[in-house]
Design an enzyme around this catalytic site. Structure first.
Site, PDB file in Angstrom:
ATOM      1  N   GLY A  51      -7.286  14.858   7.188  1.00 18.00           N
ATOM      2  CA  GLY A  51      -8.511  15.339   6.543  1.00 18.00           C
ATOM      3  C   GLY A  51      -9.703  14.525   7.019  1.00 18.00           C
ATOM      4  N   ARG A  97       7.130  17.955  14.119  1.00 19.76           N
ATOM      5  CA  ARG A  97       7.565  19.111  13.318  1.00 19.76           C
ATOM      6  C   ARG A  97       6.419  20.137  13.347  1.00 19.76           C
ATOM      7  NH1 ARG A  97       7.559  20.699   7.955  1.00 19.76           N
ATOM      8  NH2 ARG A  97       9.442  21.806   7.309  1.00 19.76           N
ATOM      9  N   ASP A 153      -2.181   7.676   6.773  1.00 14.65           N
ATOM     10  CA  ASP A 153      -0.757   7.373   6.936  1.00 14.65           C
ATOM     11  C   ASP A 153       0.002   8.474   7.672  1.00 14.65           C
ATOM     12  OD1 ASP A 153      -1.350   8.669   4.306  1.00 14.65           O
ATOM     13  OD2 ASP A 153       0.810   8.842   4.267  1.00 14.65           O
ATOM     14  N   THR A 203      -9.567   7.317   5.650  1.00 19.55           N
ATOM     15  CA  THR A 203      -9.307   8.287   4.580  1.00 19.55           C
ATOM     16  C   THR A 203     -10.182   7.964   3.370  1.00 19.55           C
ATOM     17  OG1 THR A 203      -7.765   9.061   2.871  1.00 19.55           O
ATOM     18  CG2 THR A 203      -7.215   6.980   3.874  1.00 19.55           C
ATOM     19  N   ASP A 227      -9.200   8.465   0.566  1.00 18.93           N
ATOM     20  CA  ASP A 227      -8.258   8.079  -0.493  1.00 18.93           C
ATOM     21  C   ASP A 227      -8.031   6.563  -0.567  1.00 18.93           C
ATOM     22  OD1 ASP A 227      -7.979  10.831  -0.687  1.00 18.93           O
ATOM     23  OD2 ASP A 227      -6.131  10.871   0.476  1.00 18.93           O
ATOM     24  N   ASP A 242      -5.764   4.823   0.785  1.00 18.11           N
ATOM     25  CA  ASP A 242      -4.361   4.592   0.413  1.00 18.11           C
ATOM     26  C   ASP A 242      -3.470   4.227   1.590  1.00 18.11           C
ATOM     27  OD1 ASP A 242      -4.395   7.020   1.694  1.00 18.11           O
ATOM     28  OD2 ASP A 242      -3.173   8.073   0.220  1.00 18.11           O
ATOM     29  N   ARG A 289      -5.126  12.139  -3.607  1.00 18.98           N
ATOM     30  CA  ARG A 289      -3.664  12.346  -3.499  1.00 18.98           C
ATOM     31  C   ARG A 289      -2.915  11.516  -4.544  1.00 18.98           C
ATOM     32  NH1 ARG A 289      -0.995  11.778   2.150  1.00 18.98           N
ATOM     33  NH2 ARG A 289      -2.076   9.803   2.052  1.00 18.98           N
TER      34      ARG A 289
HETATM   35  O1  F6P Z   1      -6.357  12.864   2.226  1.00 21.11           O
HETATM   36  C1  F6P Z   1      -7.660  13.334   2.032  1.00 21.11           C
HETATM   37  C2  F6P Z   1      -7.678  14.488   1.069  1.00 21.11           C
HETATM   38  O2  F6P Z   1      -9.018  14.877   0.875  1.00 21.11           O
HETATM   39  C3  F6P Z   1      -6.979  14.233  -0.262  1.00 21.11           C
HETATM   40  O3  F6P Z   1      -7.747  13.475  -1.144  1.00 21.11           O
HETATM   41  C4  F6P Z   1      -6.712  15.645  -0.717  1.00 21.11           C
HETATM   42  O4  F6P Z   1      -5.615  15.687  -1.598  1.00 21.11           O
HETATM   43  C5  F6P Z   1      -6.396  16.370   0.566  1.00 21.11           C
HETATM   44  O5  F6P Z   1      -6.977  15.607   1.607  1.00 21.11           O
HETATM   45  C6  F6P Z   1      -6.944  17.775   0.611  1.00 21.11           C
HETATM   46  O6  F6P Z   1      -6.513  18.398   1.785  1.00 21.11           O
HETATM   47  P1  F6P Z   1      -7.119  19.765   2.333  1.00 21.11           P
HETATM   48  O7  F6P Z   1      -8.369  19.424   3.109  1.00 21.11           O
HETATM   49  O8  F6P Z   1      -6.033  20.308   3.217  1.00 21.11           O
HETATM   50  O9  F6P Z   1      -7.429  20.638   1.165  1.00 21.11           O
END
Ligand code: F6P
Length: 382
Positions: A16, A84, A122, A144, A146, A148, A190
């Protein structure tokens, strides 16, 4: 390969997106060009570009003027894991996966890339692991919102997401006060509660609900009733998308079977709003910040962090190291084994000093105040 023989490097942004990606691309490319005379190539849309051999040269001009720009000039992808990879679908729509690592290696050979700088979280580091195992010079940079990623105390993008969430919570504060309402605000993150915790404290939110501390519905009801009846008469609740009720499970908004991490979280904010409505007389409204947290200009601190990380990635590469993730630990920039960090999450320790400080000033975590530490959990997300 000796550092002297590194003449051409590729950069990719995976997973993301987040604010500060362009600032890192700029720092990597400018350091490589100016300090080492290295040619720099942009790999488009993360690992997708490596699989499909979509790589373009980056000039000094391409990476100038992008420090403040949101998004990534290279494009990104969080539905693509070379190990994958969805190559087709069966008649019933079930995706069929193959290992296409060889296609990535072929692109690296074809483009004569001596090293690849992988900017991601990660999951992206997990995707990079087969390249490291195949002997490719890979240096990772932690990204990120997040915050994390295991191995580093901070990832770029996080502080901007916190600033955006804090501003939104501040705005909810004044309207909550005017209407004597409870405002529930759901934020991304997340399985980790870093954004909710940090923005919650920064905005003076009354209740902070994070995945690491499962909440109790009775405790929530009691706290909100007390605030509405004998307190200021309004309340702000910030909740991480991965939060759960004690003994409950996360709320899933969407499943994408072609994605390396098929689960997308979302919806817990409305559930908690319903709980509050049922258990109190308060009028409740819900806001979901979602991808707003991922967009826009990086704040100054993220631009600085991105510049540090970009410079350190190239310095690490040119020191002869490979398979490393550049990190910041105790405010010092260093590097760690990328394979050790790949696929691991860094959750909020339940004894974190910010939690202790918040509790001390009366902030509720929706629990009775006792909790256990969590160990990092593996994930396949990109
Ligand atoms: O990891 C970044 C993040 O924005 C998370 O906080 C969220 O859960 C996820 O990506 C959302 O993903 P997408 O852009 O596929 O909706």
């Amino acid at each position: 390969m000796t550092p002297d023989s590194i003449r051409r490097i590729g950069i990719l942004t995976g997973g993301g997106d987040c604010p500060g990606l362009n600032a890192v691309i700029r720092a990597v490319a400018k350091t490589a060009m100016l300090q080492f005379g290295i040619e720099v190539f942009g790999i488009e849309d993360g690992f997708q570009g490596l699989i499909e051999n979509r790589v373009r040269p980056l000039t000094f001009r391409d990476v100038s003027g992008i420090l403040t720009r949101g998004g990534t000039i290279l494009g990104s992808n969080n539905r693509c894991n070379p190990r994958r990879y969805c190559t087709s679908t069966a008649a019933d729509g079930t995706p069929i996966f193959s290992d296409v690592t060889q296609l990535c290696l072929a692109t690296i050979r074809d483009r004569r890339l001596d090293a690849v700088i992988v900017i991601g979280g990660d999951g992206t580091m997990s995707c990079a692991a087969p390249l490291v195992e195949a002997g490719i010079n890979v240096i990772g940079i932690p990204k990120t919102i997040d915050n994390d990623l295991f191995g580093t105390e901070i990832t770029f993008g996080f502080l901007t997401a916190v600033a955006t969430a804090t501003e939104a919570l501040d705005r909810l504060h004044s309207t909550a006060d005017s209407h004597h309402r409870v405002m529930v605000c759901e934020v991304m993150g997340r399985n980790a509660g870093w954004i909710a915790l940090t923005a919650g404290v920064a905005s003076g939110s009354d209740m902070i609900l994070i995945p690491e501390i499962p909440y109790d519905e009775d405790a929530i009801g009691q706290y909100i009733r007390q605030r509405m009846d004998s307190g200021p008469g309004f309340a702000i609740v910030v909740i991480a998308e991965g939060a759960t009720m004690r003994g409950g499970s996360q709320v899933i908004s969407r499943i994408d079977p072609t994605s390396p991490d098929p689960i997308r979280l979302g919806g817990i904010g409305q559930q908690v709003a319903n709980t509050i409505s049922q258990r109190t007389k308060a009028e409740v409204r819900t806001t979901v910040l979602g991808h707003v947290l991922r967009g826009g200009m990086p704040v100054a601190a993220d631009r600085i962090l991105a510049t540090h990380f970009g410079y350190h990635a190239v310095s690490t590469l040119m020191s002869g190291a490979t398979g490393r993730l550049v990190v910041r630990e105790n405010n010092i920039f260093s590097d760690v084994d990328l394979l050790v960090c790949a696929g691991k999450q860094r959750l909020v320790p339940t004894q974190h000093t910010l939690i202790t400080a918040a509790r001390a000033i009366g902030t509720s975590f929706g629990d009775d105040g006792t909790h256990q530490s969590h160990a990092p959990r593996p994930t396949t997300d990109v």
